[in-house]
Design a protein around this motif. Structure first.
Motif, mmCIF file in Angstrom:
data_model
loop_
_atom_site.group_PDB
_atom_site.id
_atom_site.type_symbol
_atom_site.label_atom_id
_atom_site.label_comp_id
_atom_site.label_asym_id
_atom_site.label_seq_id
_atom_site.Cartn_x
_atom_site.Cartn_y
_atom_site.Cartn_z
ATOM 1 N N THR A 1 7.606 -2.918 -2.444
ATOM 2 C CA THR A 1 8.724 -3.636 -3.388
ATOM 3 C C THR A 1 10.053 -3.185 -3.331
ATOM 4 O O THR A 1 10.373 -1.911 -2.699
ATOM 5 C CB THR A 1 8.314 -3.163 -4.838
ATOM 6 N N GLY B 1 8.206 0.823 -4.507
ATOM 7 C CA GLY B 1 6.695 0.912 -4.874
ATOM 8 C C GLY B 1 5.837 0.244 -3.554
ATOM 9 O O GLY B 1 6.501 -0.279 -2.992
ATOM 10 N N VAL C 1 2.069 10.291 -5.724
ATOM 11 C CA VAL C 1 2.322 8.920 -6.520
ATOM 12 C C VAL C 1 2.607 9.657 -7.915
ATOM 13 O O VAL C 1 1.902 10.348 -8.750
ATOM 14 C CB VAL C 1 0.851 8.059 -6.711
ATOM 15 N N ALA D 1 1.597 4.540 -11.813
ATOM 16 C CA ALA D 1 1.263 3.133 -11.568
ATOM 17 C C ALA D 1 1.495 2.251 -12.750
ATOM 18 O O ALA D 1 1.383 2.435 -13.979
ATOM 19 C CB ALA D 1 -0.090 3.168 -11.117
ATOM 20 N N VAL E 1 1.391 -1.528 -8.805
ATOM 21 C CA VAL E 1 2.441 -0.798 -7.937
ATOM 22 C C VAL E 1 2.406 0.578 -8.364
ATOM 23 O O VAL E 1 2.576 0.991 -9.399
ATOM 24 C CB VAL E 1 3.921 -1.339 -8.474
ATOM 25 N N LEU E 2 2.158 1.370 -7.244
ATOM 26 C CA LEU E 2 2.280 2.699 -7.059
ATOM 27 C C LEU E 2 3.796 2.973 -6.850
ATOM 28 O O LEU E 2 4.446 2.864 -5.870
ATOM 29 C CB LEU E 2 1.261 3.327 -6.195
ATOM 30 N N LEU E 3 4.386 3.840 -7.578
ATOM 31 C CA LEU E 3 5.558 4.643 -7.617
ATOM 32 C C LEU E 3 5.790 6.001 -7.112
ATOM 33 O O LEU E 3 5.028 6.649 -7.602
ATOM 34 C CB LEU E 3 6.236 4.232 -8.978
#
Length: 239
Positions: A23, A27, A58, A61, A70-72
């Protein structure tokens, strides 16, 4: 769309996945994930991603567009490329705390059978806000009732109904501020207890323990006035 592995097995702590998108906000989207995305008062999961030549912490999420999760990252750093195979590992102690607290809050809504106006879940404590003009007469009695239900070691069962079935049974929804997500055609229910031992049934998309005995003893730490008609009840794990 990300396949939510946690929905079928909240006890799963690792899995492989393939990167399907990166993203603009930094992400990562995988084809499937064990990380619960923040929602319904429950925080997103944390953990690690490992791929050939790299690792990412991580932080949380979140829900993205069109069913993506989406994993941030916890900090700026290298990202896996599109199509990379990654190994996901969950911060299990934190997740299990969320599961214990979330299930305990369902039971709290049983011992305090009033409309819920808000809530929040942590790894060691959580709270529900109730439409409660008057404070409870005896907090110790409520705490005893709550722990008595926990020690019955009731099963926690997940099932599905149609949106039409939910519309026909609006009393299943206890929360005034949050409504179950719609659009998929079905709603996930969480049932605590079976048959004559059933104590609760309500829509919920979060993660829960398999049996109430896994919660352990809880403490009603405080009851706060949060407005003319609202009281905030906070519980915490005793150990």
């Amino acid at each position: 769309m990300t396949e939510p592995l946690f929905a079928e097995d909240p006890y799963r702590t690792s899995a492989t996945g393939v990167v399907t998108a990166l993203t603009e906000e930094g992400g990562i989207v995988l084809d499937r994930t064990i990380f619960y995305a923040r929602g319904g008062g429950q925080p997103g999961d944390s953990g690690t991603l490992d791929w050939e030549g790299g690792r990412m912490q991580v932080a949380t999420a979140v829900k993205g567009e069109n069913g993506a999760i989406v994993l941030l990252p916890a900090a700026p750093g290298p990202m896996p490329p599109l199509g990379a195979k990654v190994e996901q590992r969950l911060d299990w102690d934190r997740r299990f705390g969320h599961m214990r607290i979330h299930t305990a809050l369902h039971l709290l809504s049983v011992v305090i059978p009033l409309p819920v106006t808000g809530g929040a879940i942590g790894a060691d404590k959580g709270r529900l806000d109730f439409h409660m003009p008057q404070p409870p007469e005896d907090k110790a009695i409520l705490e005893g009732q709550l722990n008595a239900m926990i020690t019955r070691d009731l099963p926690v069962i997940e099932e599905w109904i149609s949106e039409e079935d939910l519309d026909a049974n609006p009393g299943l929804v206890k929360t005034l501020s949050v409504q179950p997500p719609r659009g998929a055609g079905r709603i996930r229910l969480v049932r605590i207890g079976e048959g004559k031992d059933e104590v609760d049934l309500q829509p919920c998309g979060g993660t829960h323990v398999r049996r109430t005995g896994e919660i352990g003893k809880v403490v009603l730490s405080k009851v706060e006035n949060k407005g003319k008609q609202n009281r905030r009840v906070t519980l915490s794990l005793a150990g």
